[in-house]
Design an enzyme around this catalytic site. Structure first.
Site, PDB file in Angstrom:
ATOM      1  N   SER A 562      51.957  38.630  31.516  1.00 39.53           N
ATOM      2  CA  SER A 562      52.395  39.555  32.549  1.00 39.53           C
ATOM      3  C   SER A 562      53.500  38.891  33.379  1.00 39.53           C
ATOM      4  CB  SER A 562      51.197  39.975  33.403  1.00 39.53           C
ATOM      5  OG  SER A 562      51.476  41.137  34.113  1.00 39.53           O
ATOM      6  N   ASP A 647      50.336  50.087  27.798  1.00 38.22           N
ATOM      7  CA  ASP A 647      50.340  49.264  29.002  1.00 38.22           C
ATOM      8  C   ASP A 647      51.003  50.015  30.158  1.00 38.22           C
ATOM      9  OD1 ASP A 647      50.563  47.238  30.918  1.00 38.22           O
ATOM     10  OD2 ASP A 647      50.881  45.704  29.394  1.00 38.22           O
ATOM     11  N   HIS A 682      47.364  47.015  29.195  1.00 38.69           N
ATOM     12  CA  HIS A 682      47.711  45.714  29.763  1.00 38.69           C
ATOM     13  C   HIS A 682      46.653  44.654  29.496  1.00 38.69           C
ATOM     14  CE1 HIS A 682      50.311  43.353  32.342  1.00 38.69           C
ATOM     15  NE2 HIS A 682      49.281  42.956  33.067  1.00 38.69           N
TER      16      HIS A 682
END
Length: 710
Positions: A562, A647, A682
């Protein structure tokens, strides 16, 4: 954690065809080359040409076709490692106690338990009335609920005061968009009250029939609305009780531990605002606790006739604790209880009838401070090493002398501990089991070392490795970091990590600026116009472990996900020669285009983290490090890039565009893989064992580069 950007130009579209050929042999497959479709992007008079902007369309069959071709390429090239992947998966799974359960906690007359059954991928949520010997009541069996879904996540569980009803929320895509429903826990019936497109955040008022819940903007997914629902009424008529107009703020709703108040929290990176009503009066109007003032951060906890406020008021950079009467809550009435300290970060509090427990951080280490309301007998829980993590856990009861907290270290499995604050005795309620018969924490060495950054700042690194390794530069070392949002990366135990340690790897966490590991200023020095400190800190930590001969550039690997994936993108542009391989999980690499697109989830709420590129000084600075924009003709390390099609935090097209550009720009033939989970978001795959398969892919990537085959 963010989304997309980059370069485009020209009016002519050069549509190159994919070069992967079905007739190519398994031994010499060609990587797919994405068609070039230049798009001109202009801001502040600066023109960027983005050749792969077109990948920003998950409904386009050509996009899906490209992602599938990348997946096929990855699977073809790594076909020889598939058996090893499977063996690693079974090895890691074999360390996990399949028929496991959480430590029960007592709440409102029931003991609540989360447990797993052997062979099952999802948890079972249950409870027992009054005693652990009472019959089990299964509230939610997620294994049954997940049937027919490639992805499943249960969230937002909230039990009514009379213990009869439960709110629950489900996400079956992985985009963190939940359906909210209500279950009668007595009859097992799922009621007709159903709300789609919620955030998964909901609470009961004390009347057992009024629910407050939050919804998000359909496009940006920003949580911006609070609704009130009455049991049995049509959800179409639910009342909008609050709408957050400022697109840099998000909202949530909760009930105080005292059960007296329903609270709406509105927050941005730098500013907080709370509103409250009495939980016994759900139809009353919410009252502002303290109106928002830019730069004023605070959180509130209710007890007795007062609120306890953790805040940065009066330039308390590391936060302090204040108290205010519940009937007059504006900041001019706040009174200091624990003053600000420049060397101690206050992270949170737990309130009990006779005790105040303060979670602190100093010199990069967690501390738990026990204080009595009488002011006598203050002390800290003792911890002997420097590579541990401690944290308070589920403490729902005011009237108790027992604090429940968790503890673990890089080599010590996690434990849940009940500590009697009066007698200072502790009971280990549960220690994580590591199955397989081979684990002994005494076989590992853990230590904290300090690297010196370019500007002279000392940066801590937590490390663990098998005893007996030689510092000869030949050890493979995996260096992990995050470095954003003020999130501290504390040392933690991992059963999966043992598969690397037992094969000779050193594992290290670089506590770089951008987190709050060494206090709030550590965060401030790694954001906005100081963001590059995050990247140079990691590079300097890499140079340190090489200089100290823990490893060498031929055996050094880096990993981040991320916003930590942004870190990976930056360091491979800035110092690619230091790494043999890099794992970038759901990486936020298209910083500029994403932050200029306020329709993308999370963008506007993050201007205080990265800067608002509509302001030229931030645009110029962000453009100078945005990984996608700074790809250049040079040798890059071997790279494994993972993403999820659904995501909602870092859109799939960021890593897809990045890989596409790297393929045609880099000057060497080292491995470059884009692995897209077409069914997840995600957090990757749902289910605890499915997630292990993704870890096995990453570990196989590393071990194969080290020529470790078993």
């Amino acid at each position: 954690m963010k989304n997309t950007i980059f370069i485009c130009c020209l009016c002519t579209i050069f549509a190159t065809s994919f070069s992967q050929n079905k007739n190519e042999t398994m031994s010499n497959p060609k990587a797919p080359i994405a068609p070039v479709k230049p798009k001109k992007l202009e801001k502040h008079g600066d023109v960027r040409i983005d050749n792969y902007f077109w990948l920003n369309d998950r409904e386009n069959p050509e996009v899906i076709d490209y992602l599938n071709k990348e997946n096929d390429y990855y699977h073809t090239v790594t076909a020889s490692t598939k058996d090893f992947q499977t063996a690693l998966f079974e090895e890691m799974k074999g360390r996990i106690k399949e028929d496991d359960e959480s430590v029960p906690y007592l709440y409102n007359g029931y003991y609540y338990i989360t447990r797993f059954e052997k062979g099952q991928d999802y948890p079972i949520y249950s409870r027992k009335k009054g005693s652990l010997e009472a019959p089990e009541e299964i509230m939610f069996n997620c294994n049954e609920m997940a049937k027919g879904h490639k992805y499943f996540q249960l969230g937002g569980v909230s039990i009514s005061n009379d213990n009869q009803l439960a709110i629950f929320c489900t996400d079956v895509i992985g985009r963190r968009i939940y359906s909210m429903q209500i279950k009668n826990l007595v009859t097992g019936e799922i009621l007709s009250d159903k709300v789609e497109q919620t955030t998964g955040n909901a609470v009961w008022a004390n009347d057992n029939k009024t629910i407050f819940y939050t919804k998000q903007d359909e496009k940006t997914l920003r949580s911006d609305k609070v609704y009130k629902h009455k049991m049995g009424a049509s959800t179409e008529n639910d009342e909008l009780v609050y709408f957050e107009k400022d697109d840099t703020f998000n909202v949530s709703v909760s009930k105080s531990k005292s059960k007296k108040y329903i609270t709406i929290a509105c927050g941005s990176t730098l500013t907080d605002e709370y509103q409250t009503i009495l939980a016994d009066e759900p139809d009353s109007k919410f009252k502002i606790f303290q109106k928002r003032v830019r730069g004023l951060e605070y959180s509130i906890s209710h007890y007795g006739d007062s609120f306890y406020v953790v805040t940065n008021k009066d330039k308390a950079t590391n936060f302090k604790l204040m108290k205010v009467n519940e009937n007059n809550t504006s900041q001019e009435n706040w009174v200091d209880l624990i003053s600000h300290r420049s060397d101690v970060l206050m992270e949170g509090i737990d309130i009990f009838k006779d005790y105040l427990v303060v979670s602190e951080r100093s010199n990069g280490l967690n501390k738990i401070r026990i204080m009595t309301w009488s002011g006598k007998g203050e002390y800290y829980l003792p911890f002997e090493i420097e590579t541990y993590t401690c944290y308070t856990t589920t403490n729902v009861d005011f009237d108790t002398d027992v604090l429940r907290y968790g503890y673990q270290s890089l080599a010590t499995p996690s434990s849940v501990i009940d500590f009697n604050m009066k007698t200072k005795t502790k009971e280990i309620k549960k220690e994580q089991q590591v199955l397989g018969g081979k684990f002994d924490k005494n076989n590992y060495t853990e230590e904290r070392v300090w690297a010196t950054a370019t500007d002279g700042t000392k940066v801590p690194i937590s490390m663990v490795y098998r005893k007996g390794i030689k510092k000869d530069g030949k050890n493979p070392l995996l260096l992990y970091a995050y470095g954003s949002y003020g999130l501290s990366m504390d040392p933690y135990f991992s059963t999966t990590r043992l598969s690397l340690l037992d094969r000779g790897f050193v594992y290290a966490i670089a506590h770089i600026r951008g987190g709050e590991d060494l206090g709030r200023q550590w965060y401030e020095d790694g954001k906005l116009l100081k963001k590059k400190n995050t990247f140079t800190d990691f590079i300097d930590c890499s140079k340190y472990v090489i200089a100290e001969k823990f490893t060498s550039a031929e055996h050094l690997y880096a990993e981040g996900g991320s916003a930590g994936g942004l870190l990976m993108g930056a360091i491979v542009n800035m110092a690619p020669q230091l790494y043999n391989g890099v794992i970038a999980q759901v990486p936020f690499v298209d910083v500029m285009t994403t932050m200029l697109d306020d329709s993308i989830p999370l963008t506007t709420g993050e201007y205080d983290e990265w800067g608002n590129p509509n302001v030229k000084k931030y645009y110029d600075y962000m453009l100078s490090y945005s990984p996608y924009d700074n790809v250049k003709a040079q040798d890059y390390p071997n790279m494994y890039v993972g993403t999820g099609l659904h995501d909602s935090q870092v859109q799939y097209w960021e890593p897809a565009k990045w890989v596409a550009k790297l393929r045609v720009t880099k000057t060497n033939d080292k491995q470059l893989f884009l692995d897209t989970n077409m069914d997840a978001g995600h957090g990757g795959a749902s289910g605890r064992f499915e997630a292990l398969k993704e870890v096995a892919k990453e570990f196989t990537f590393l071990l194969d580069l080290e020529k470790i085959k078993k």
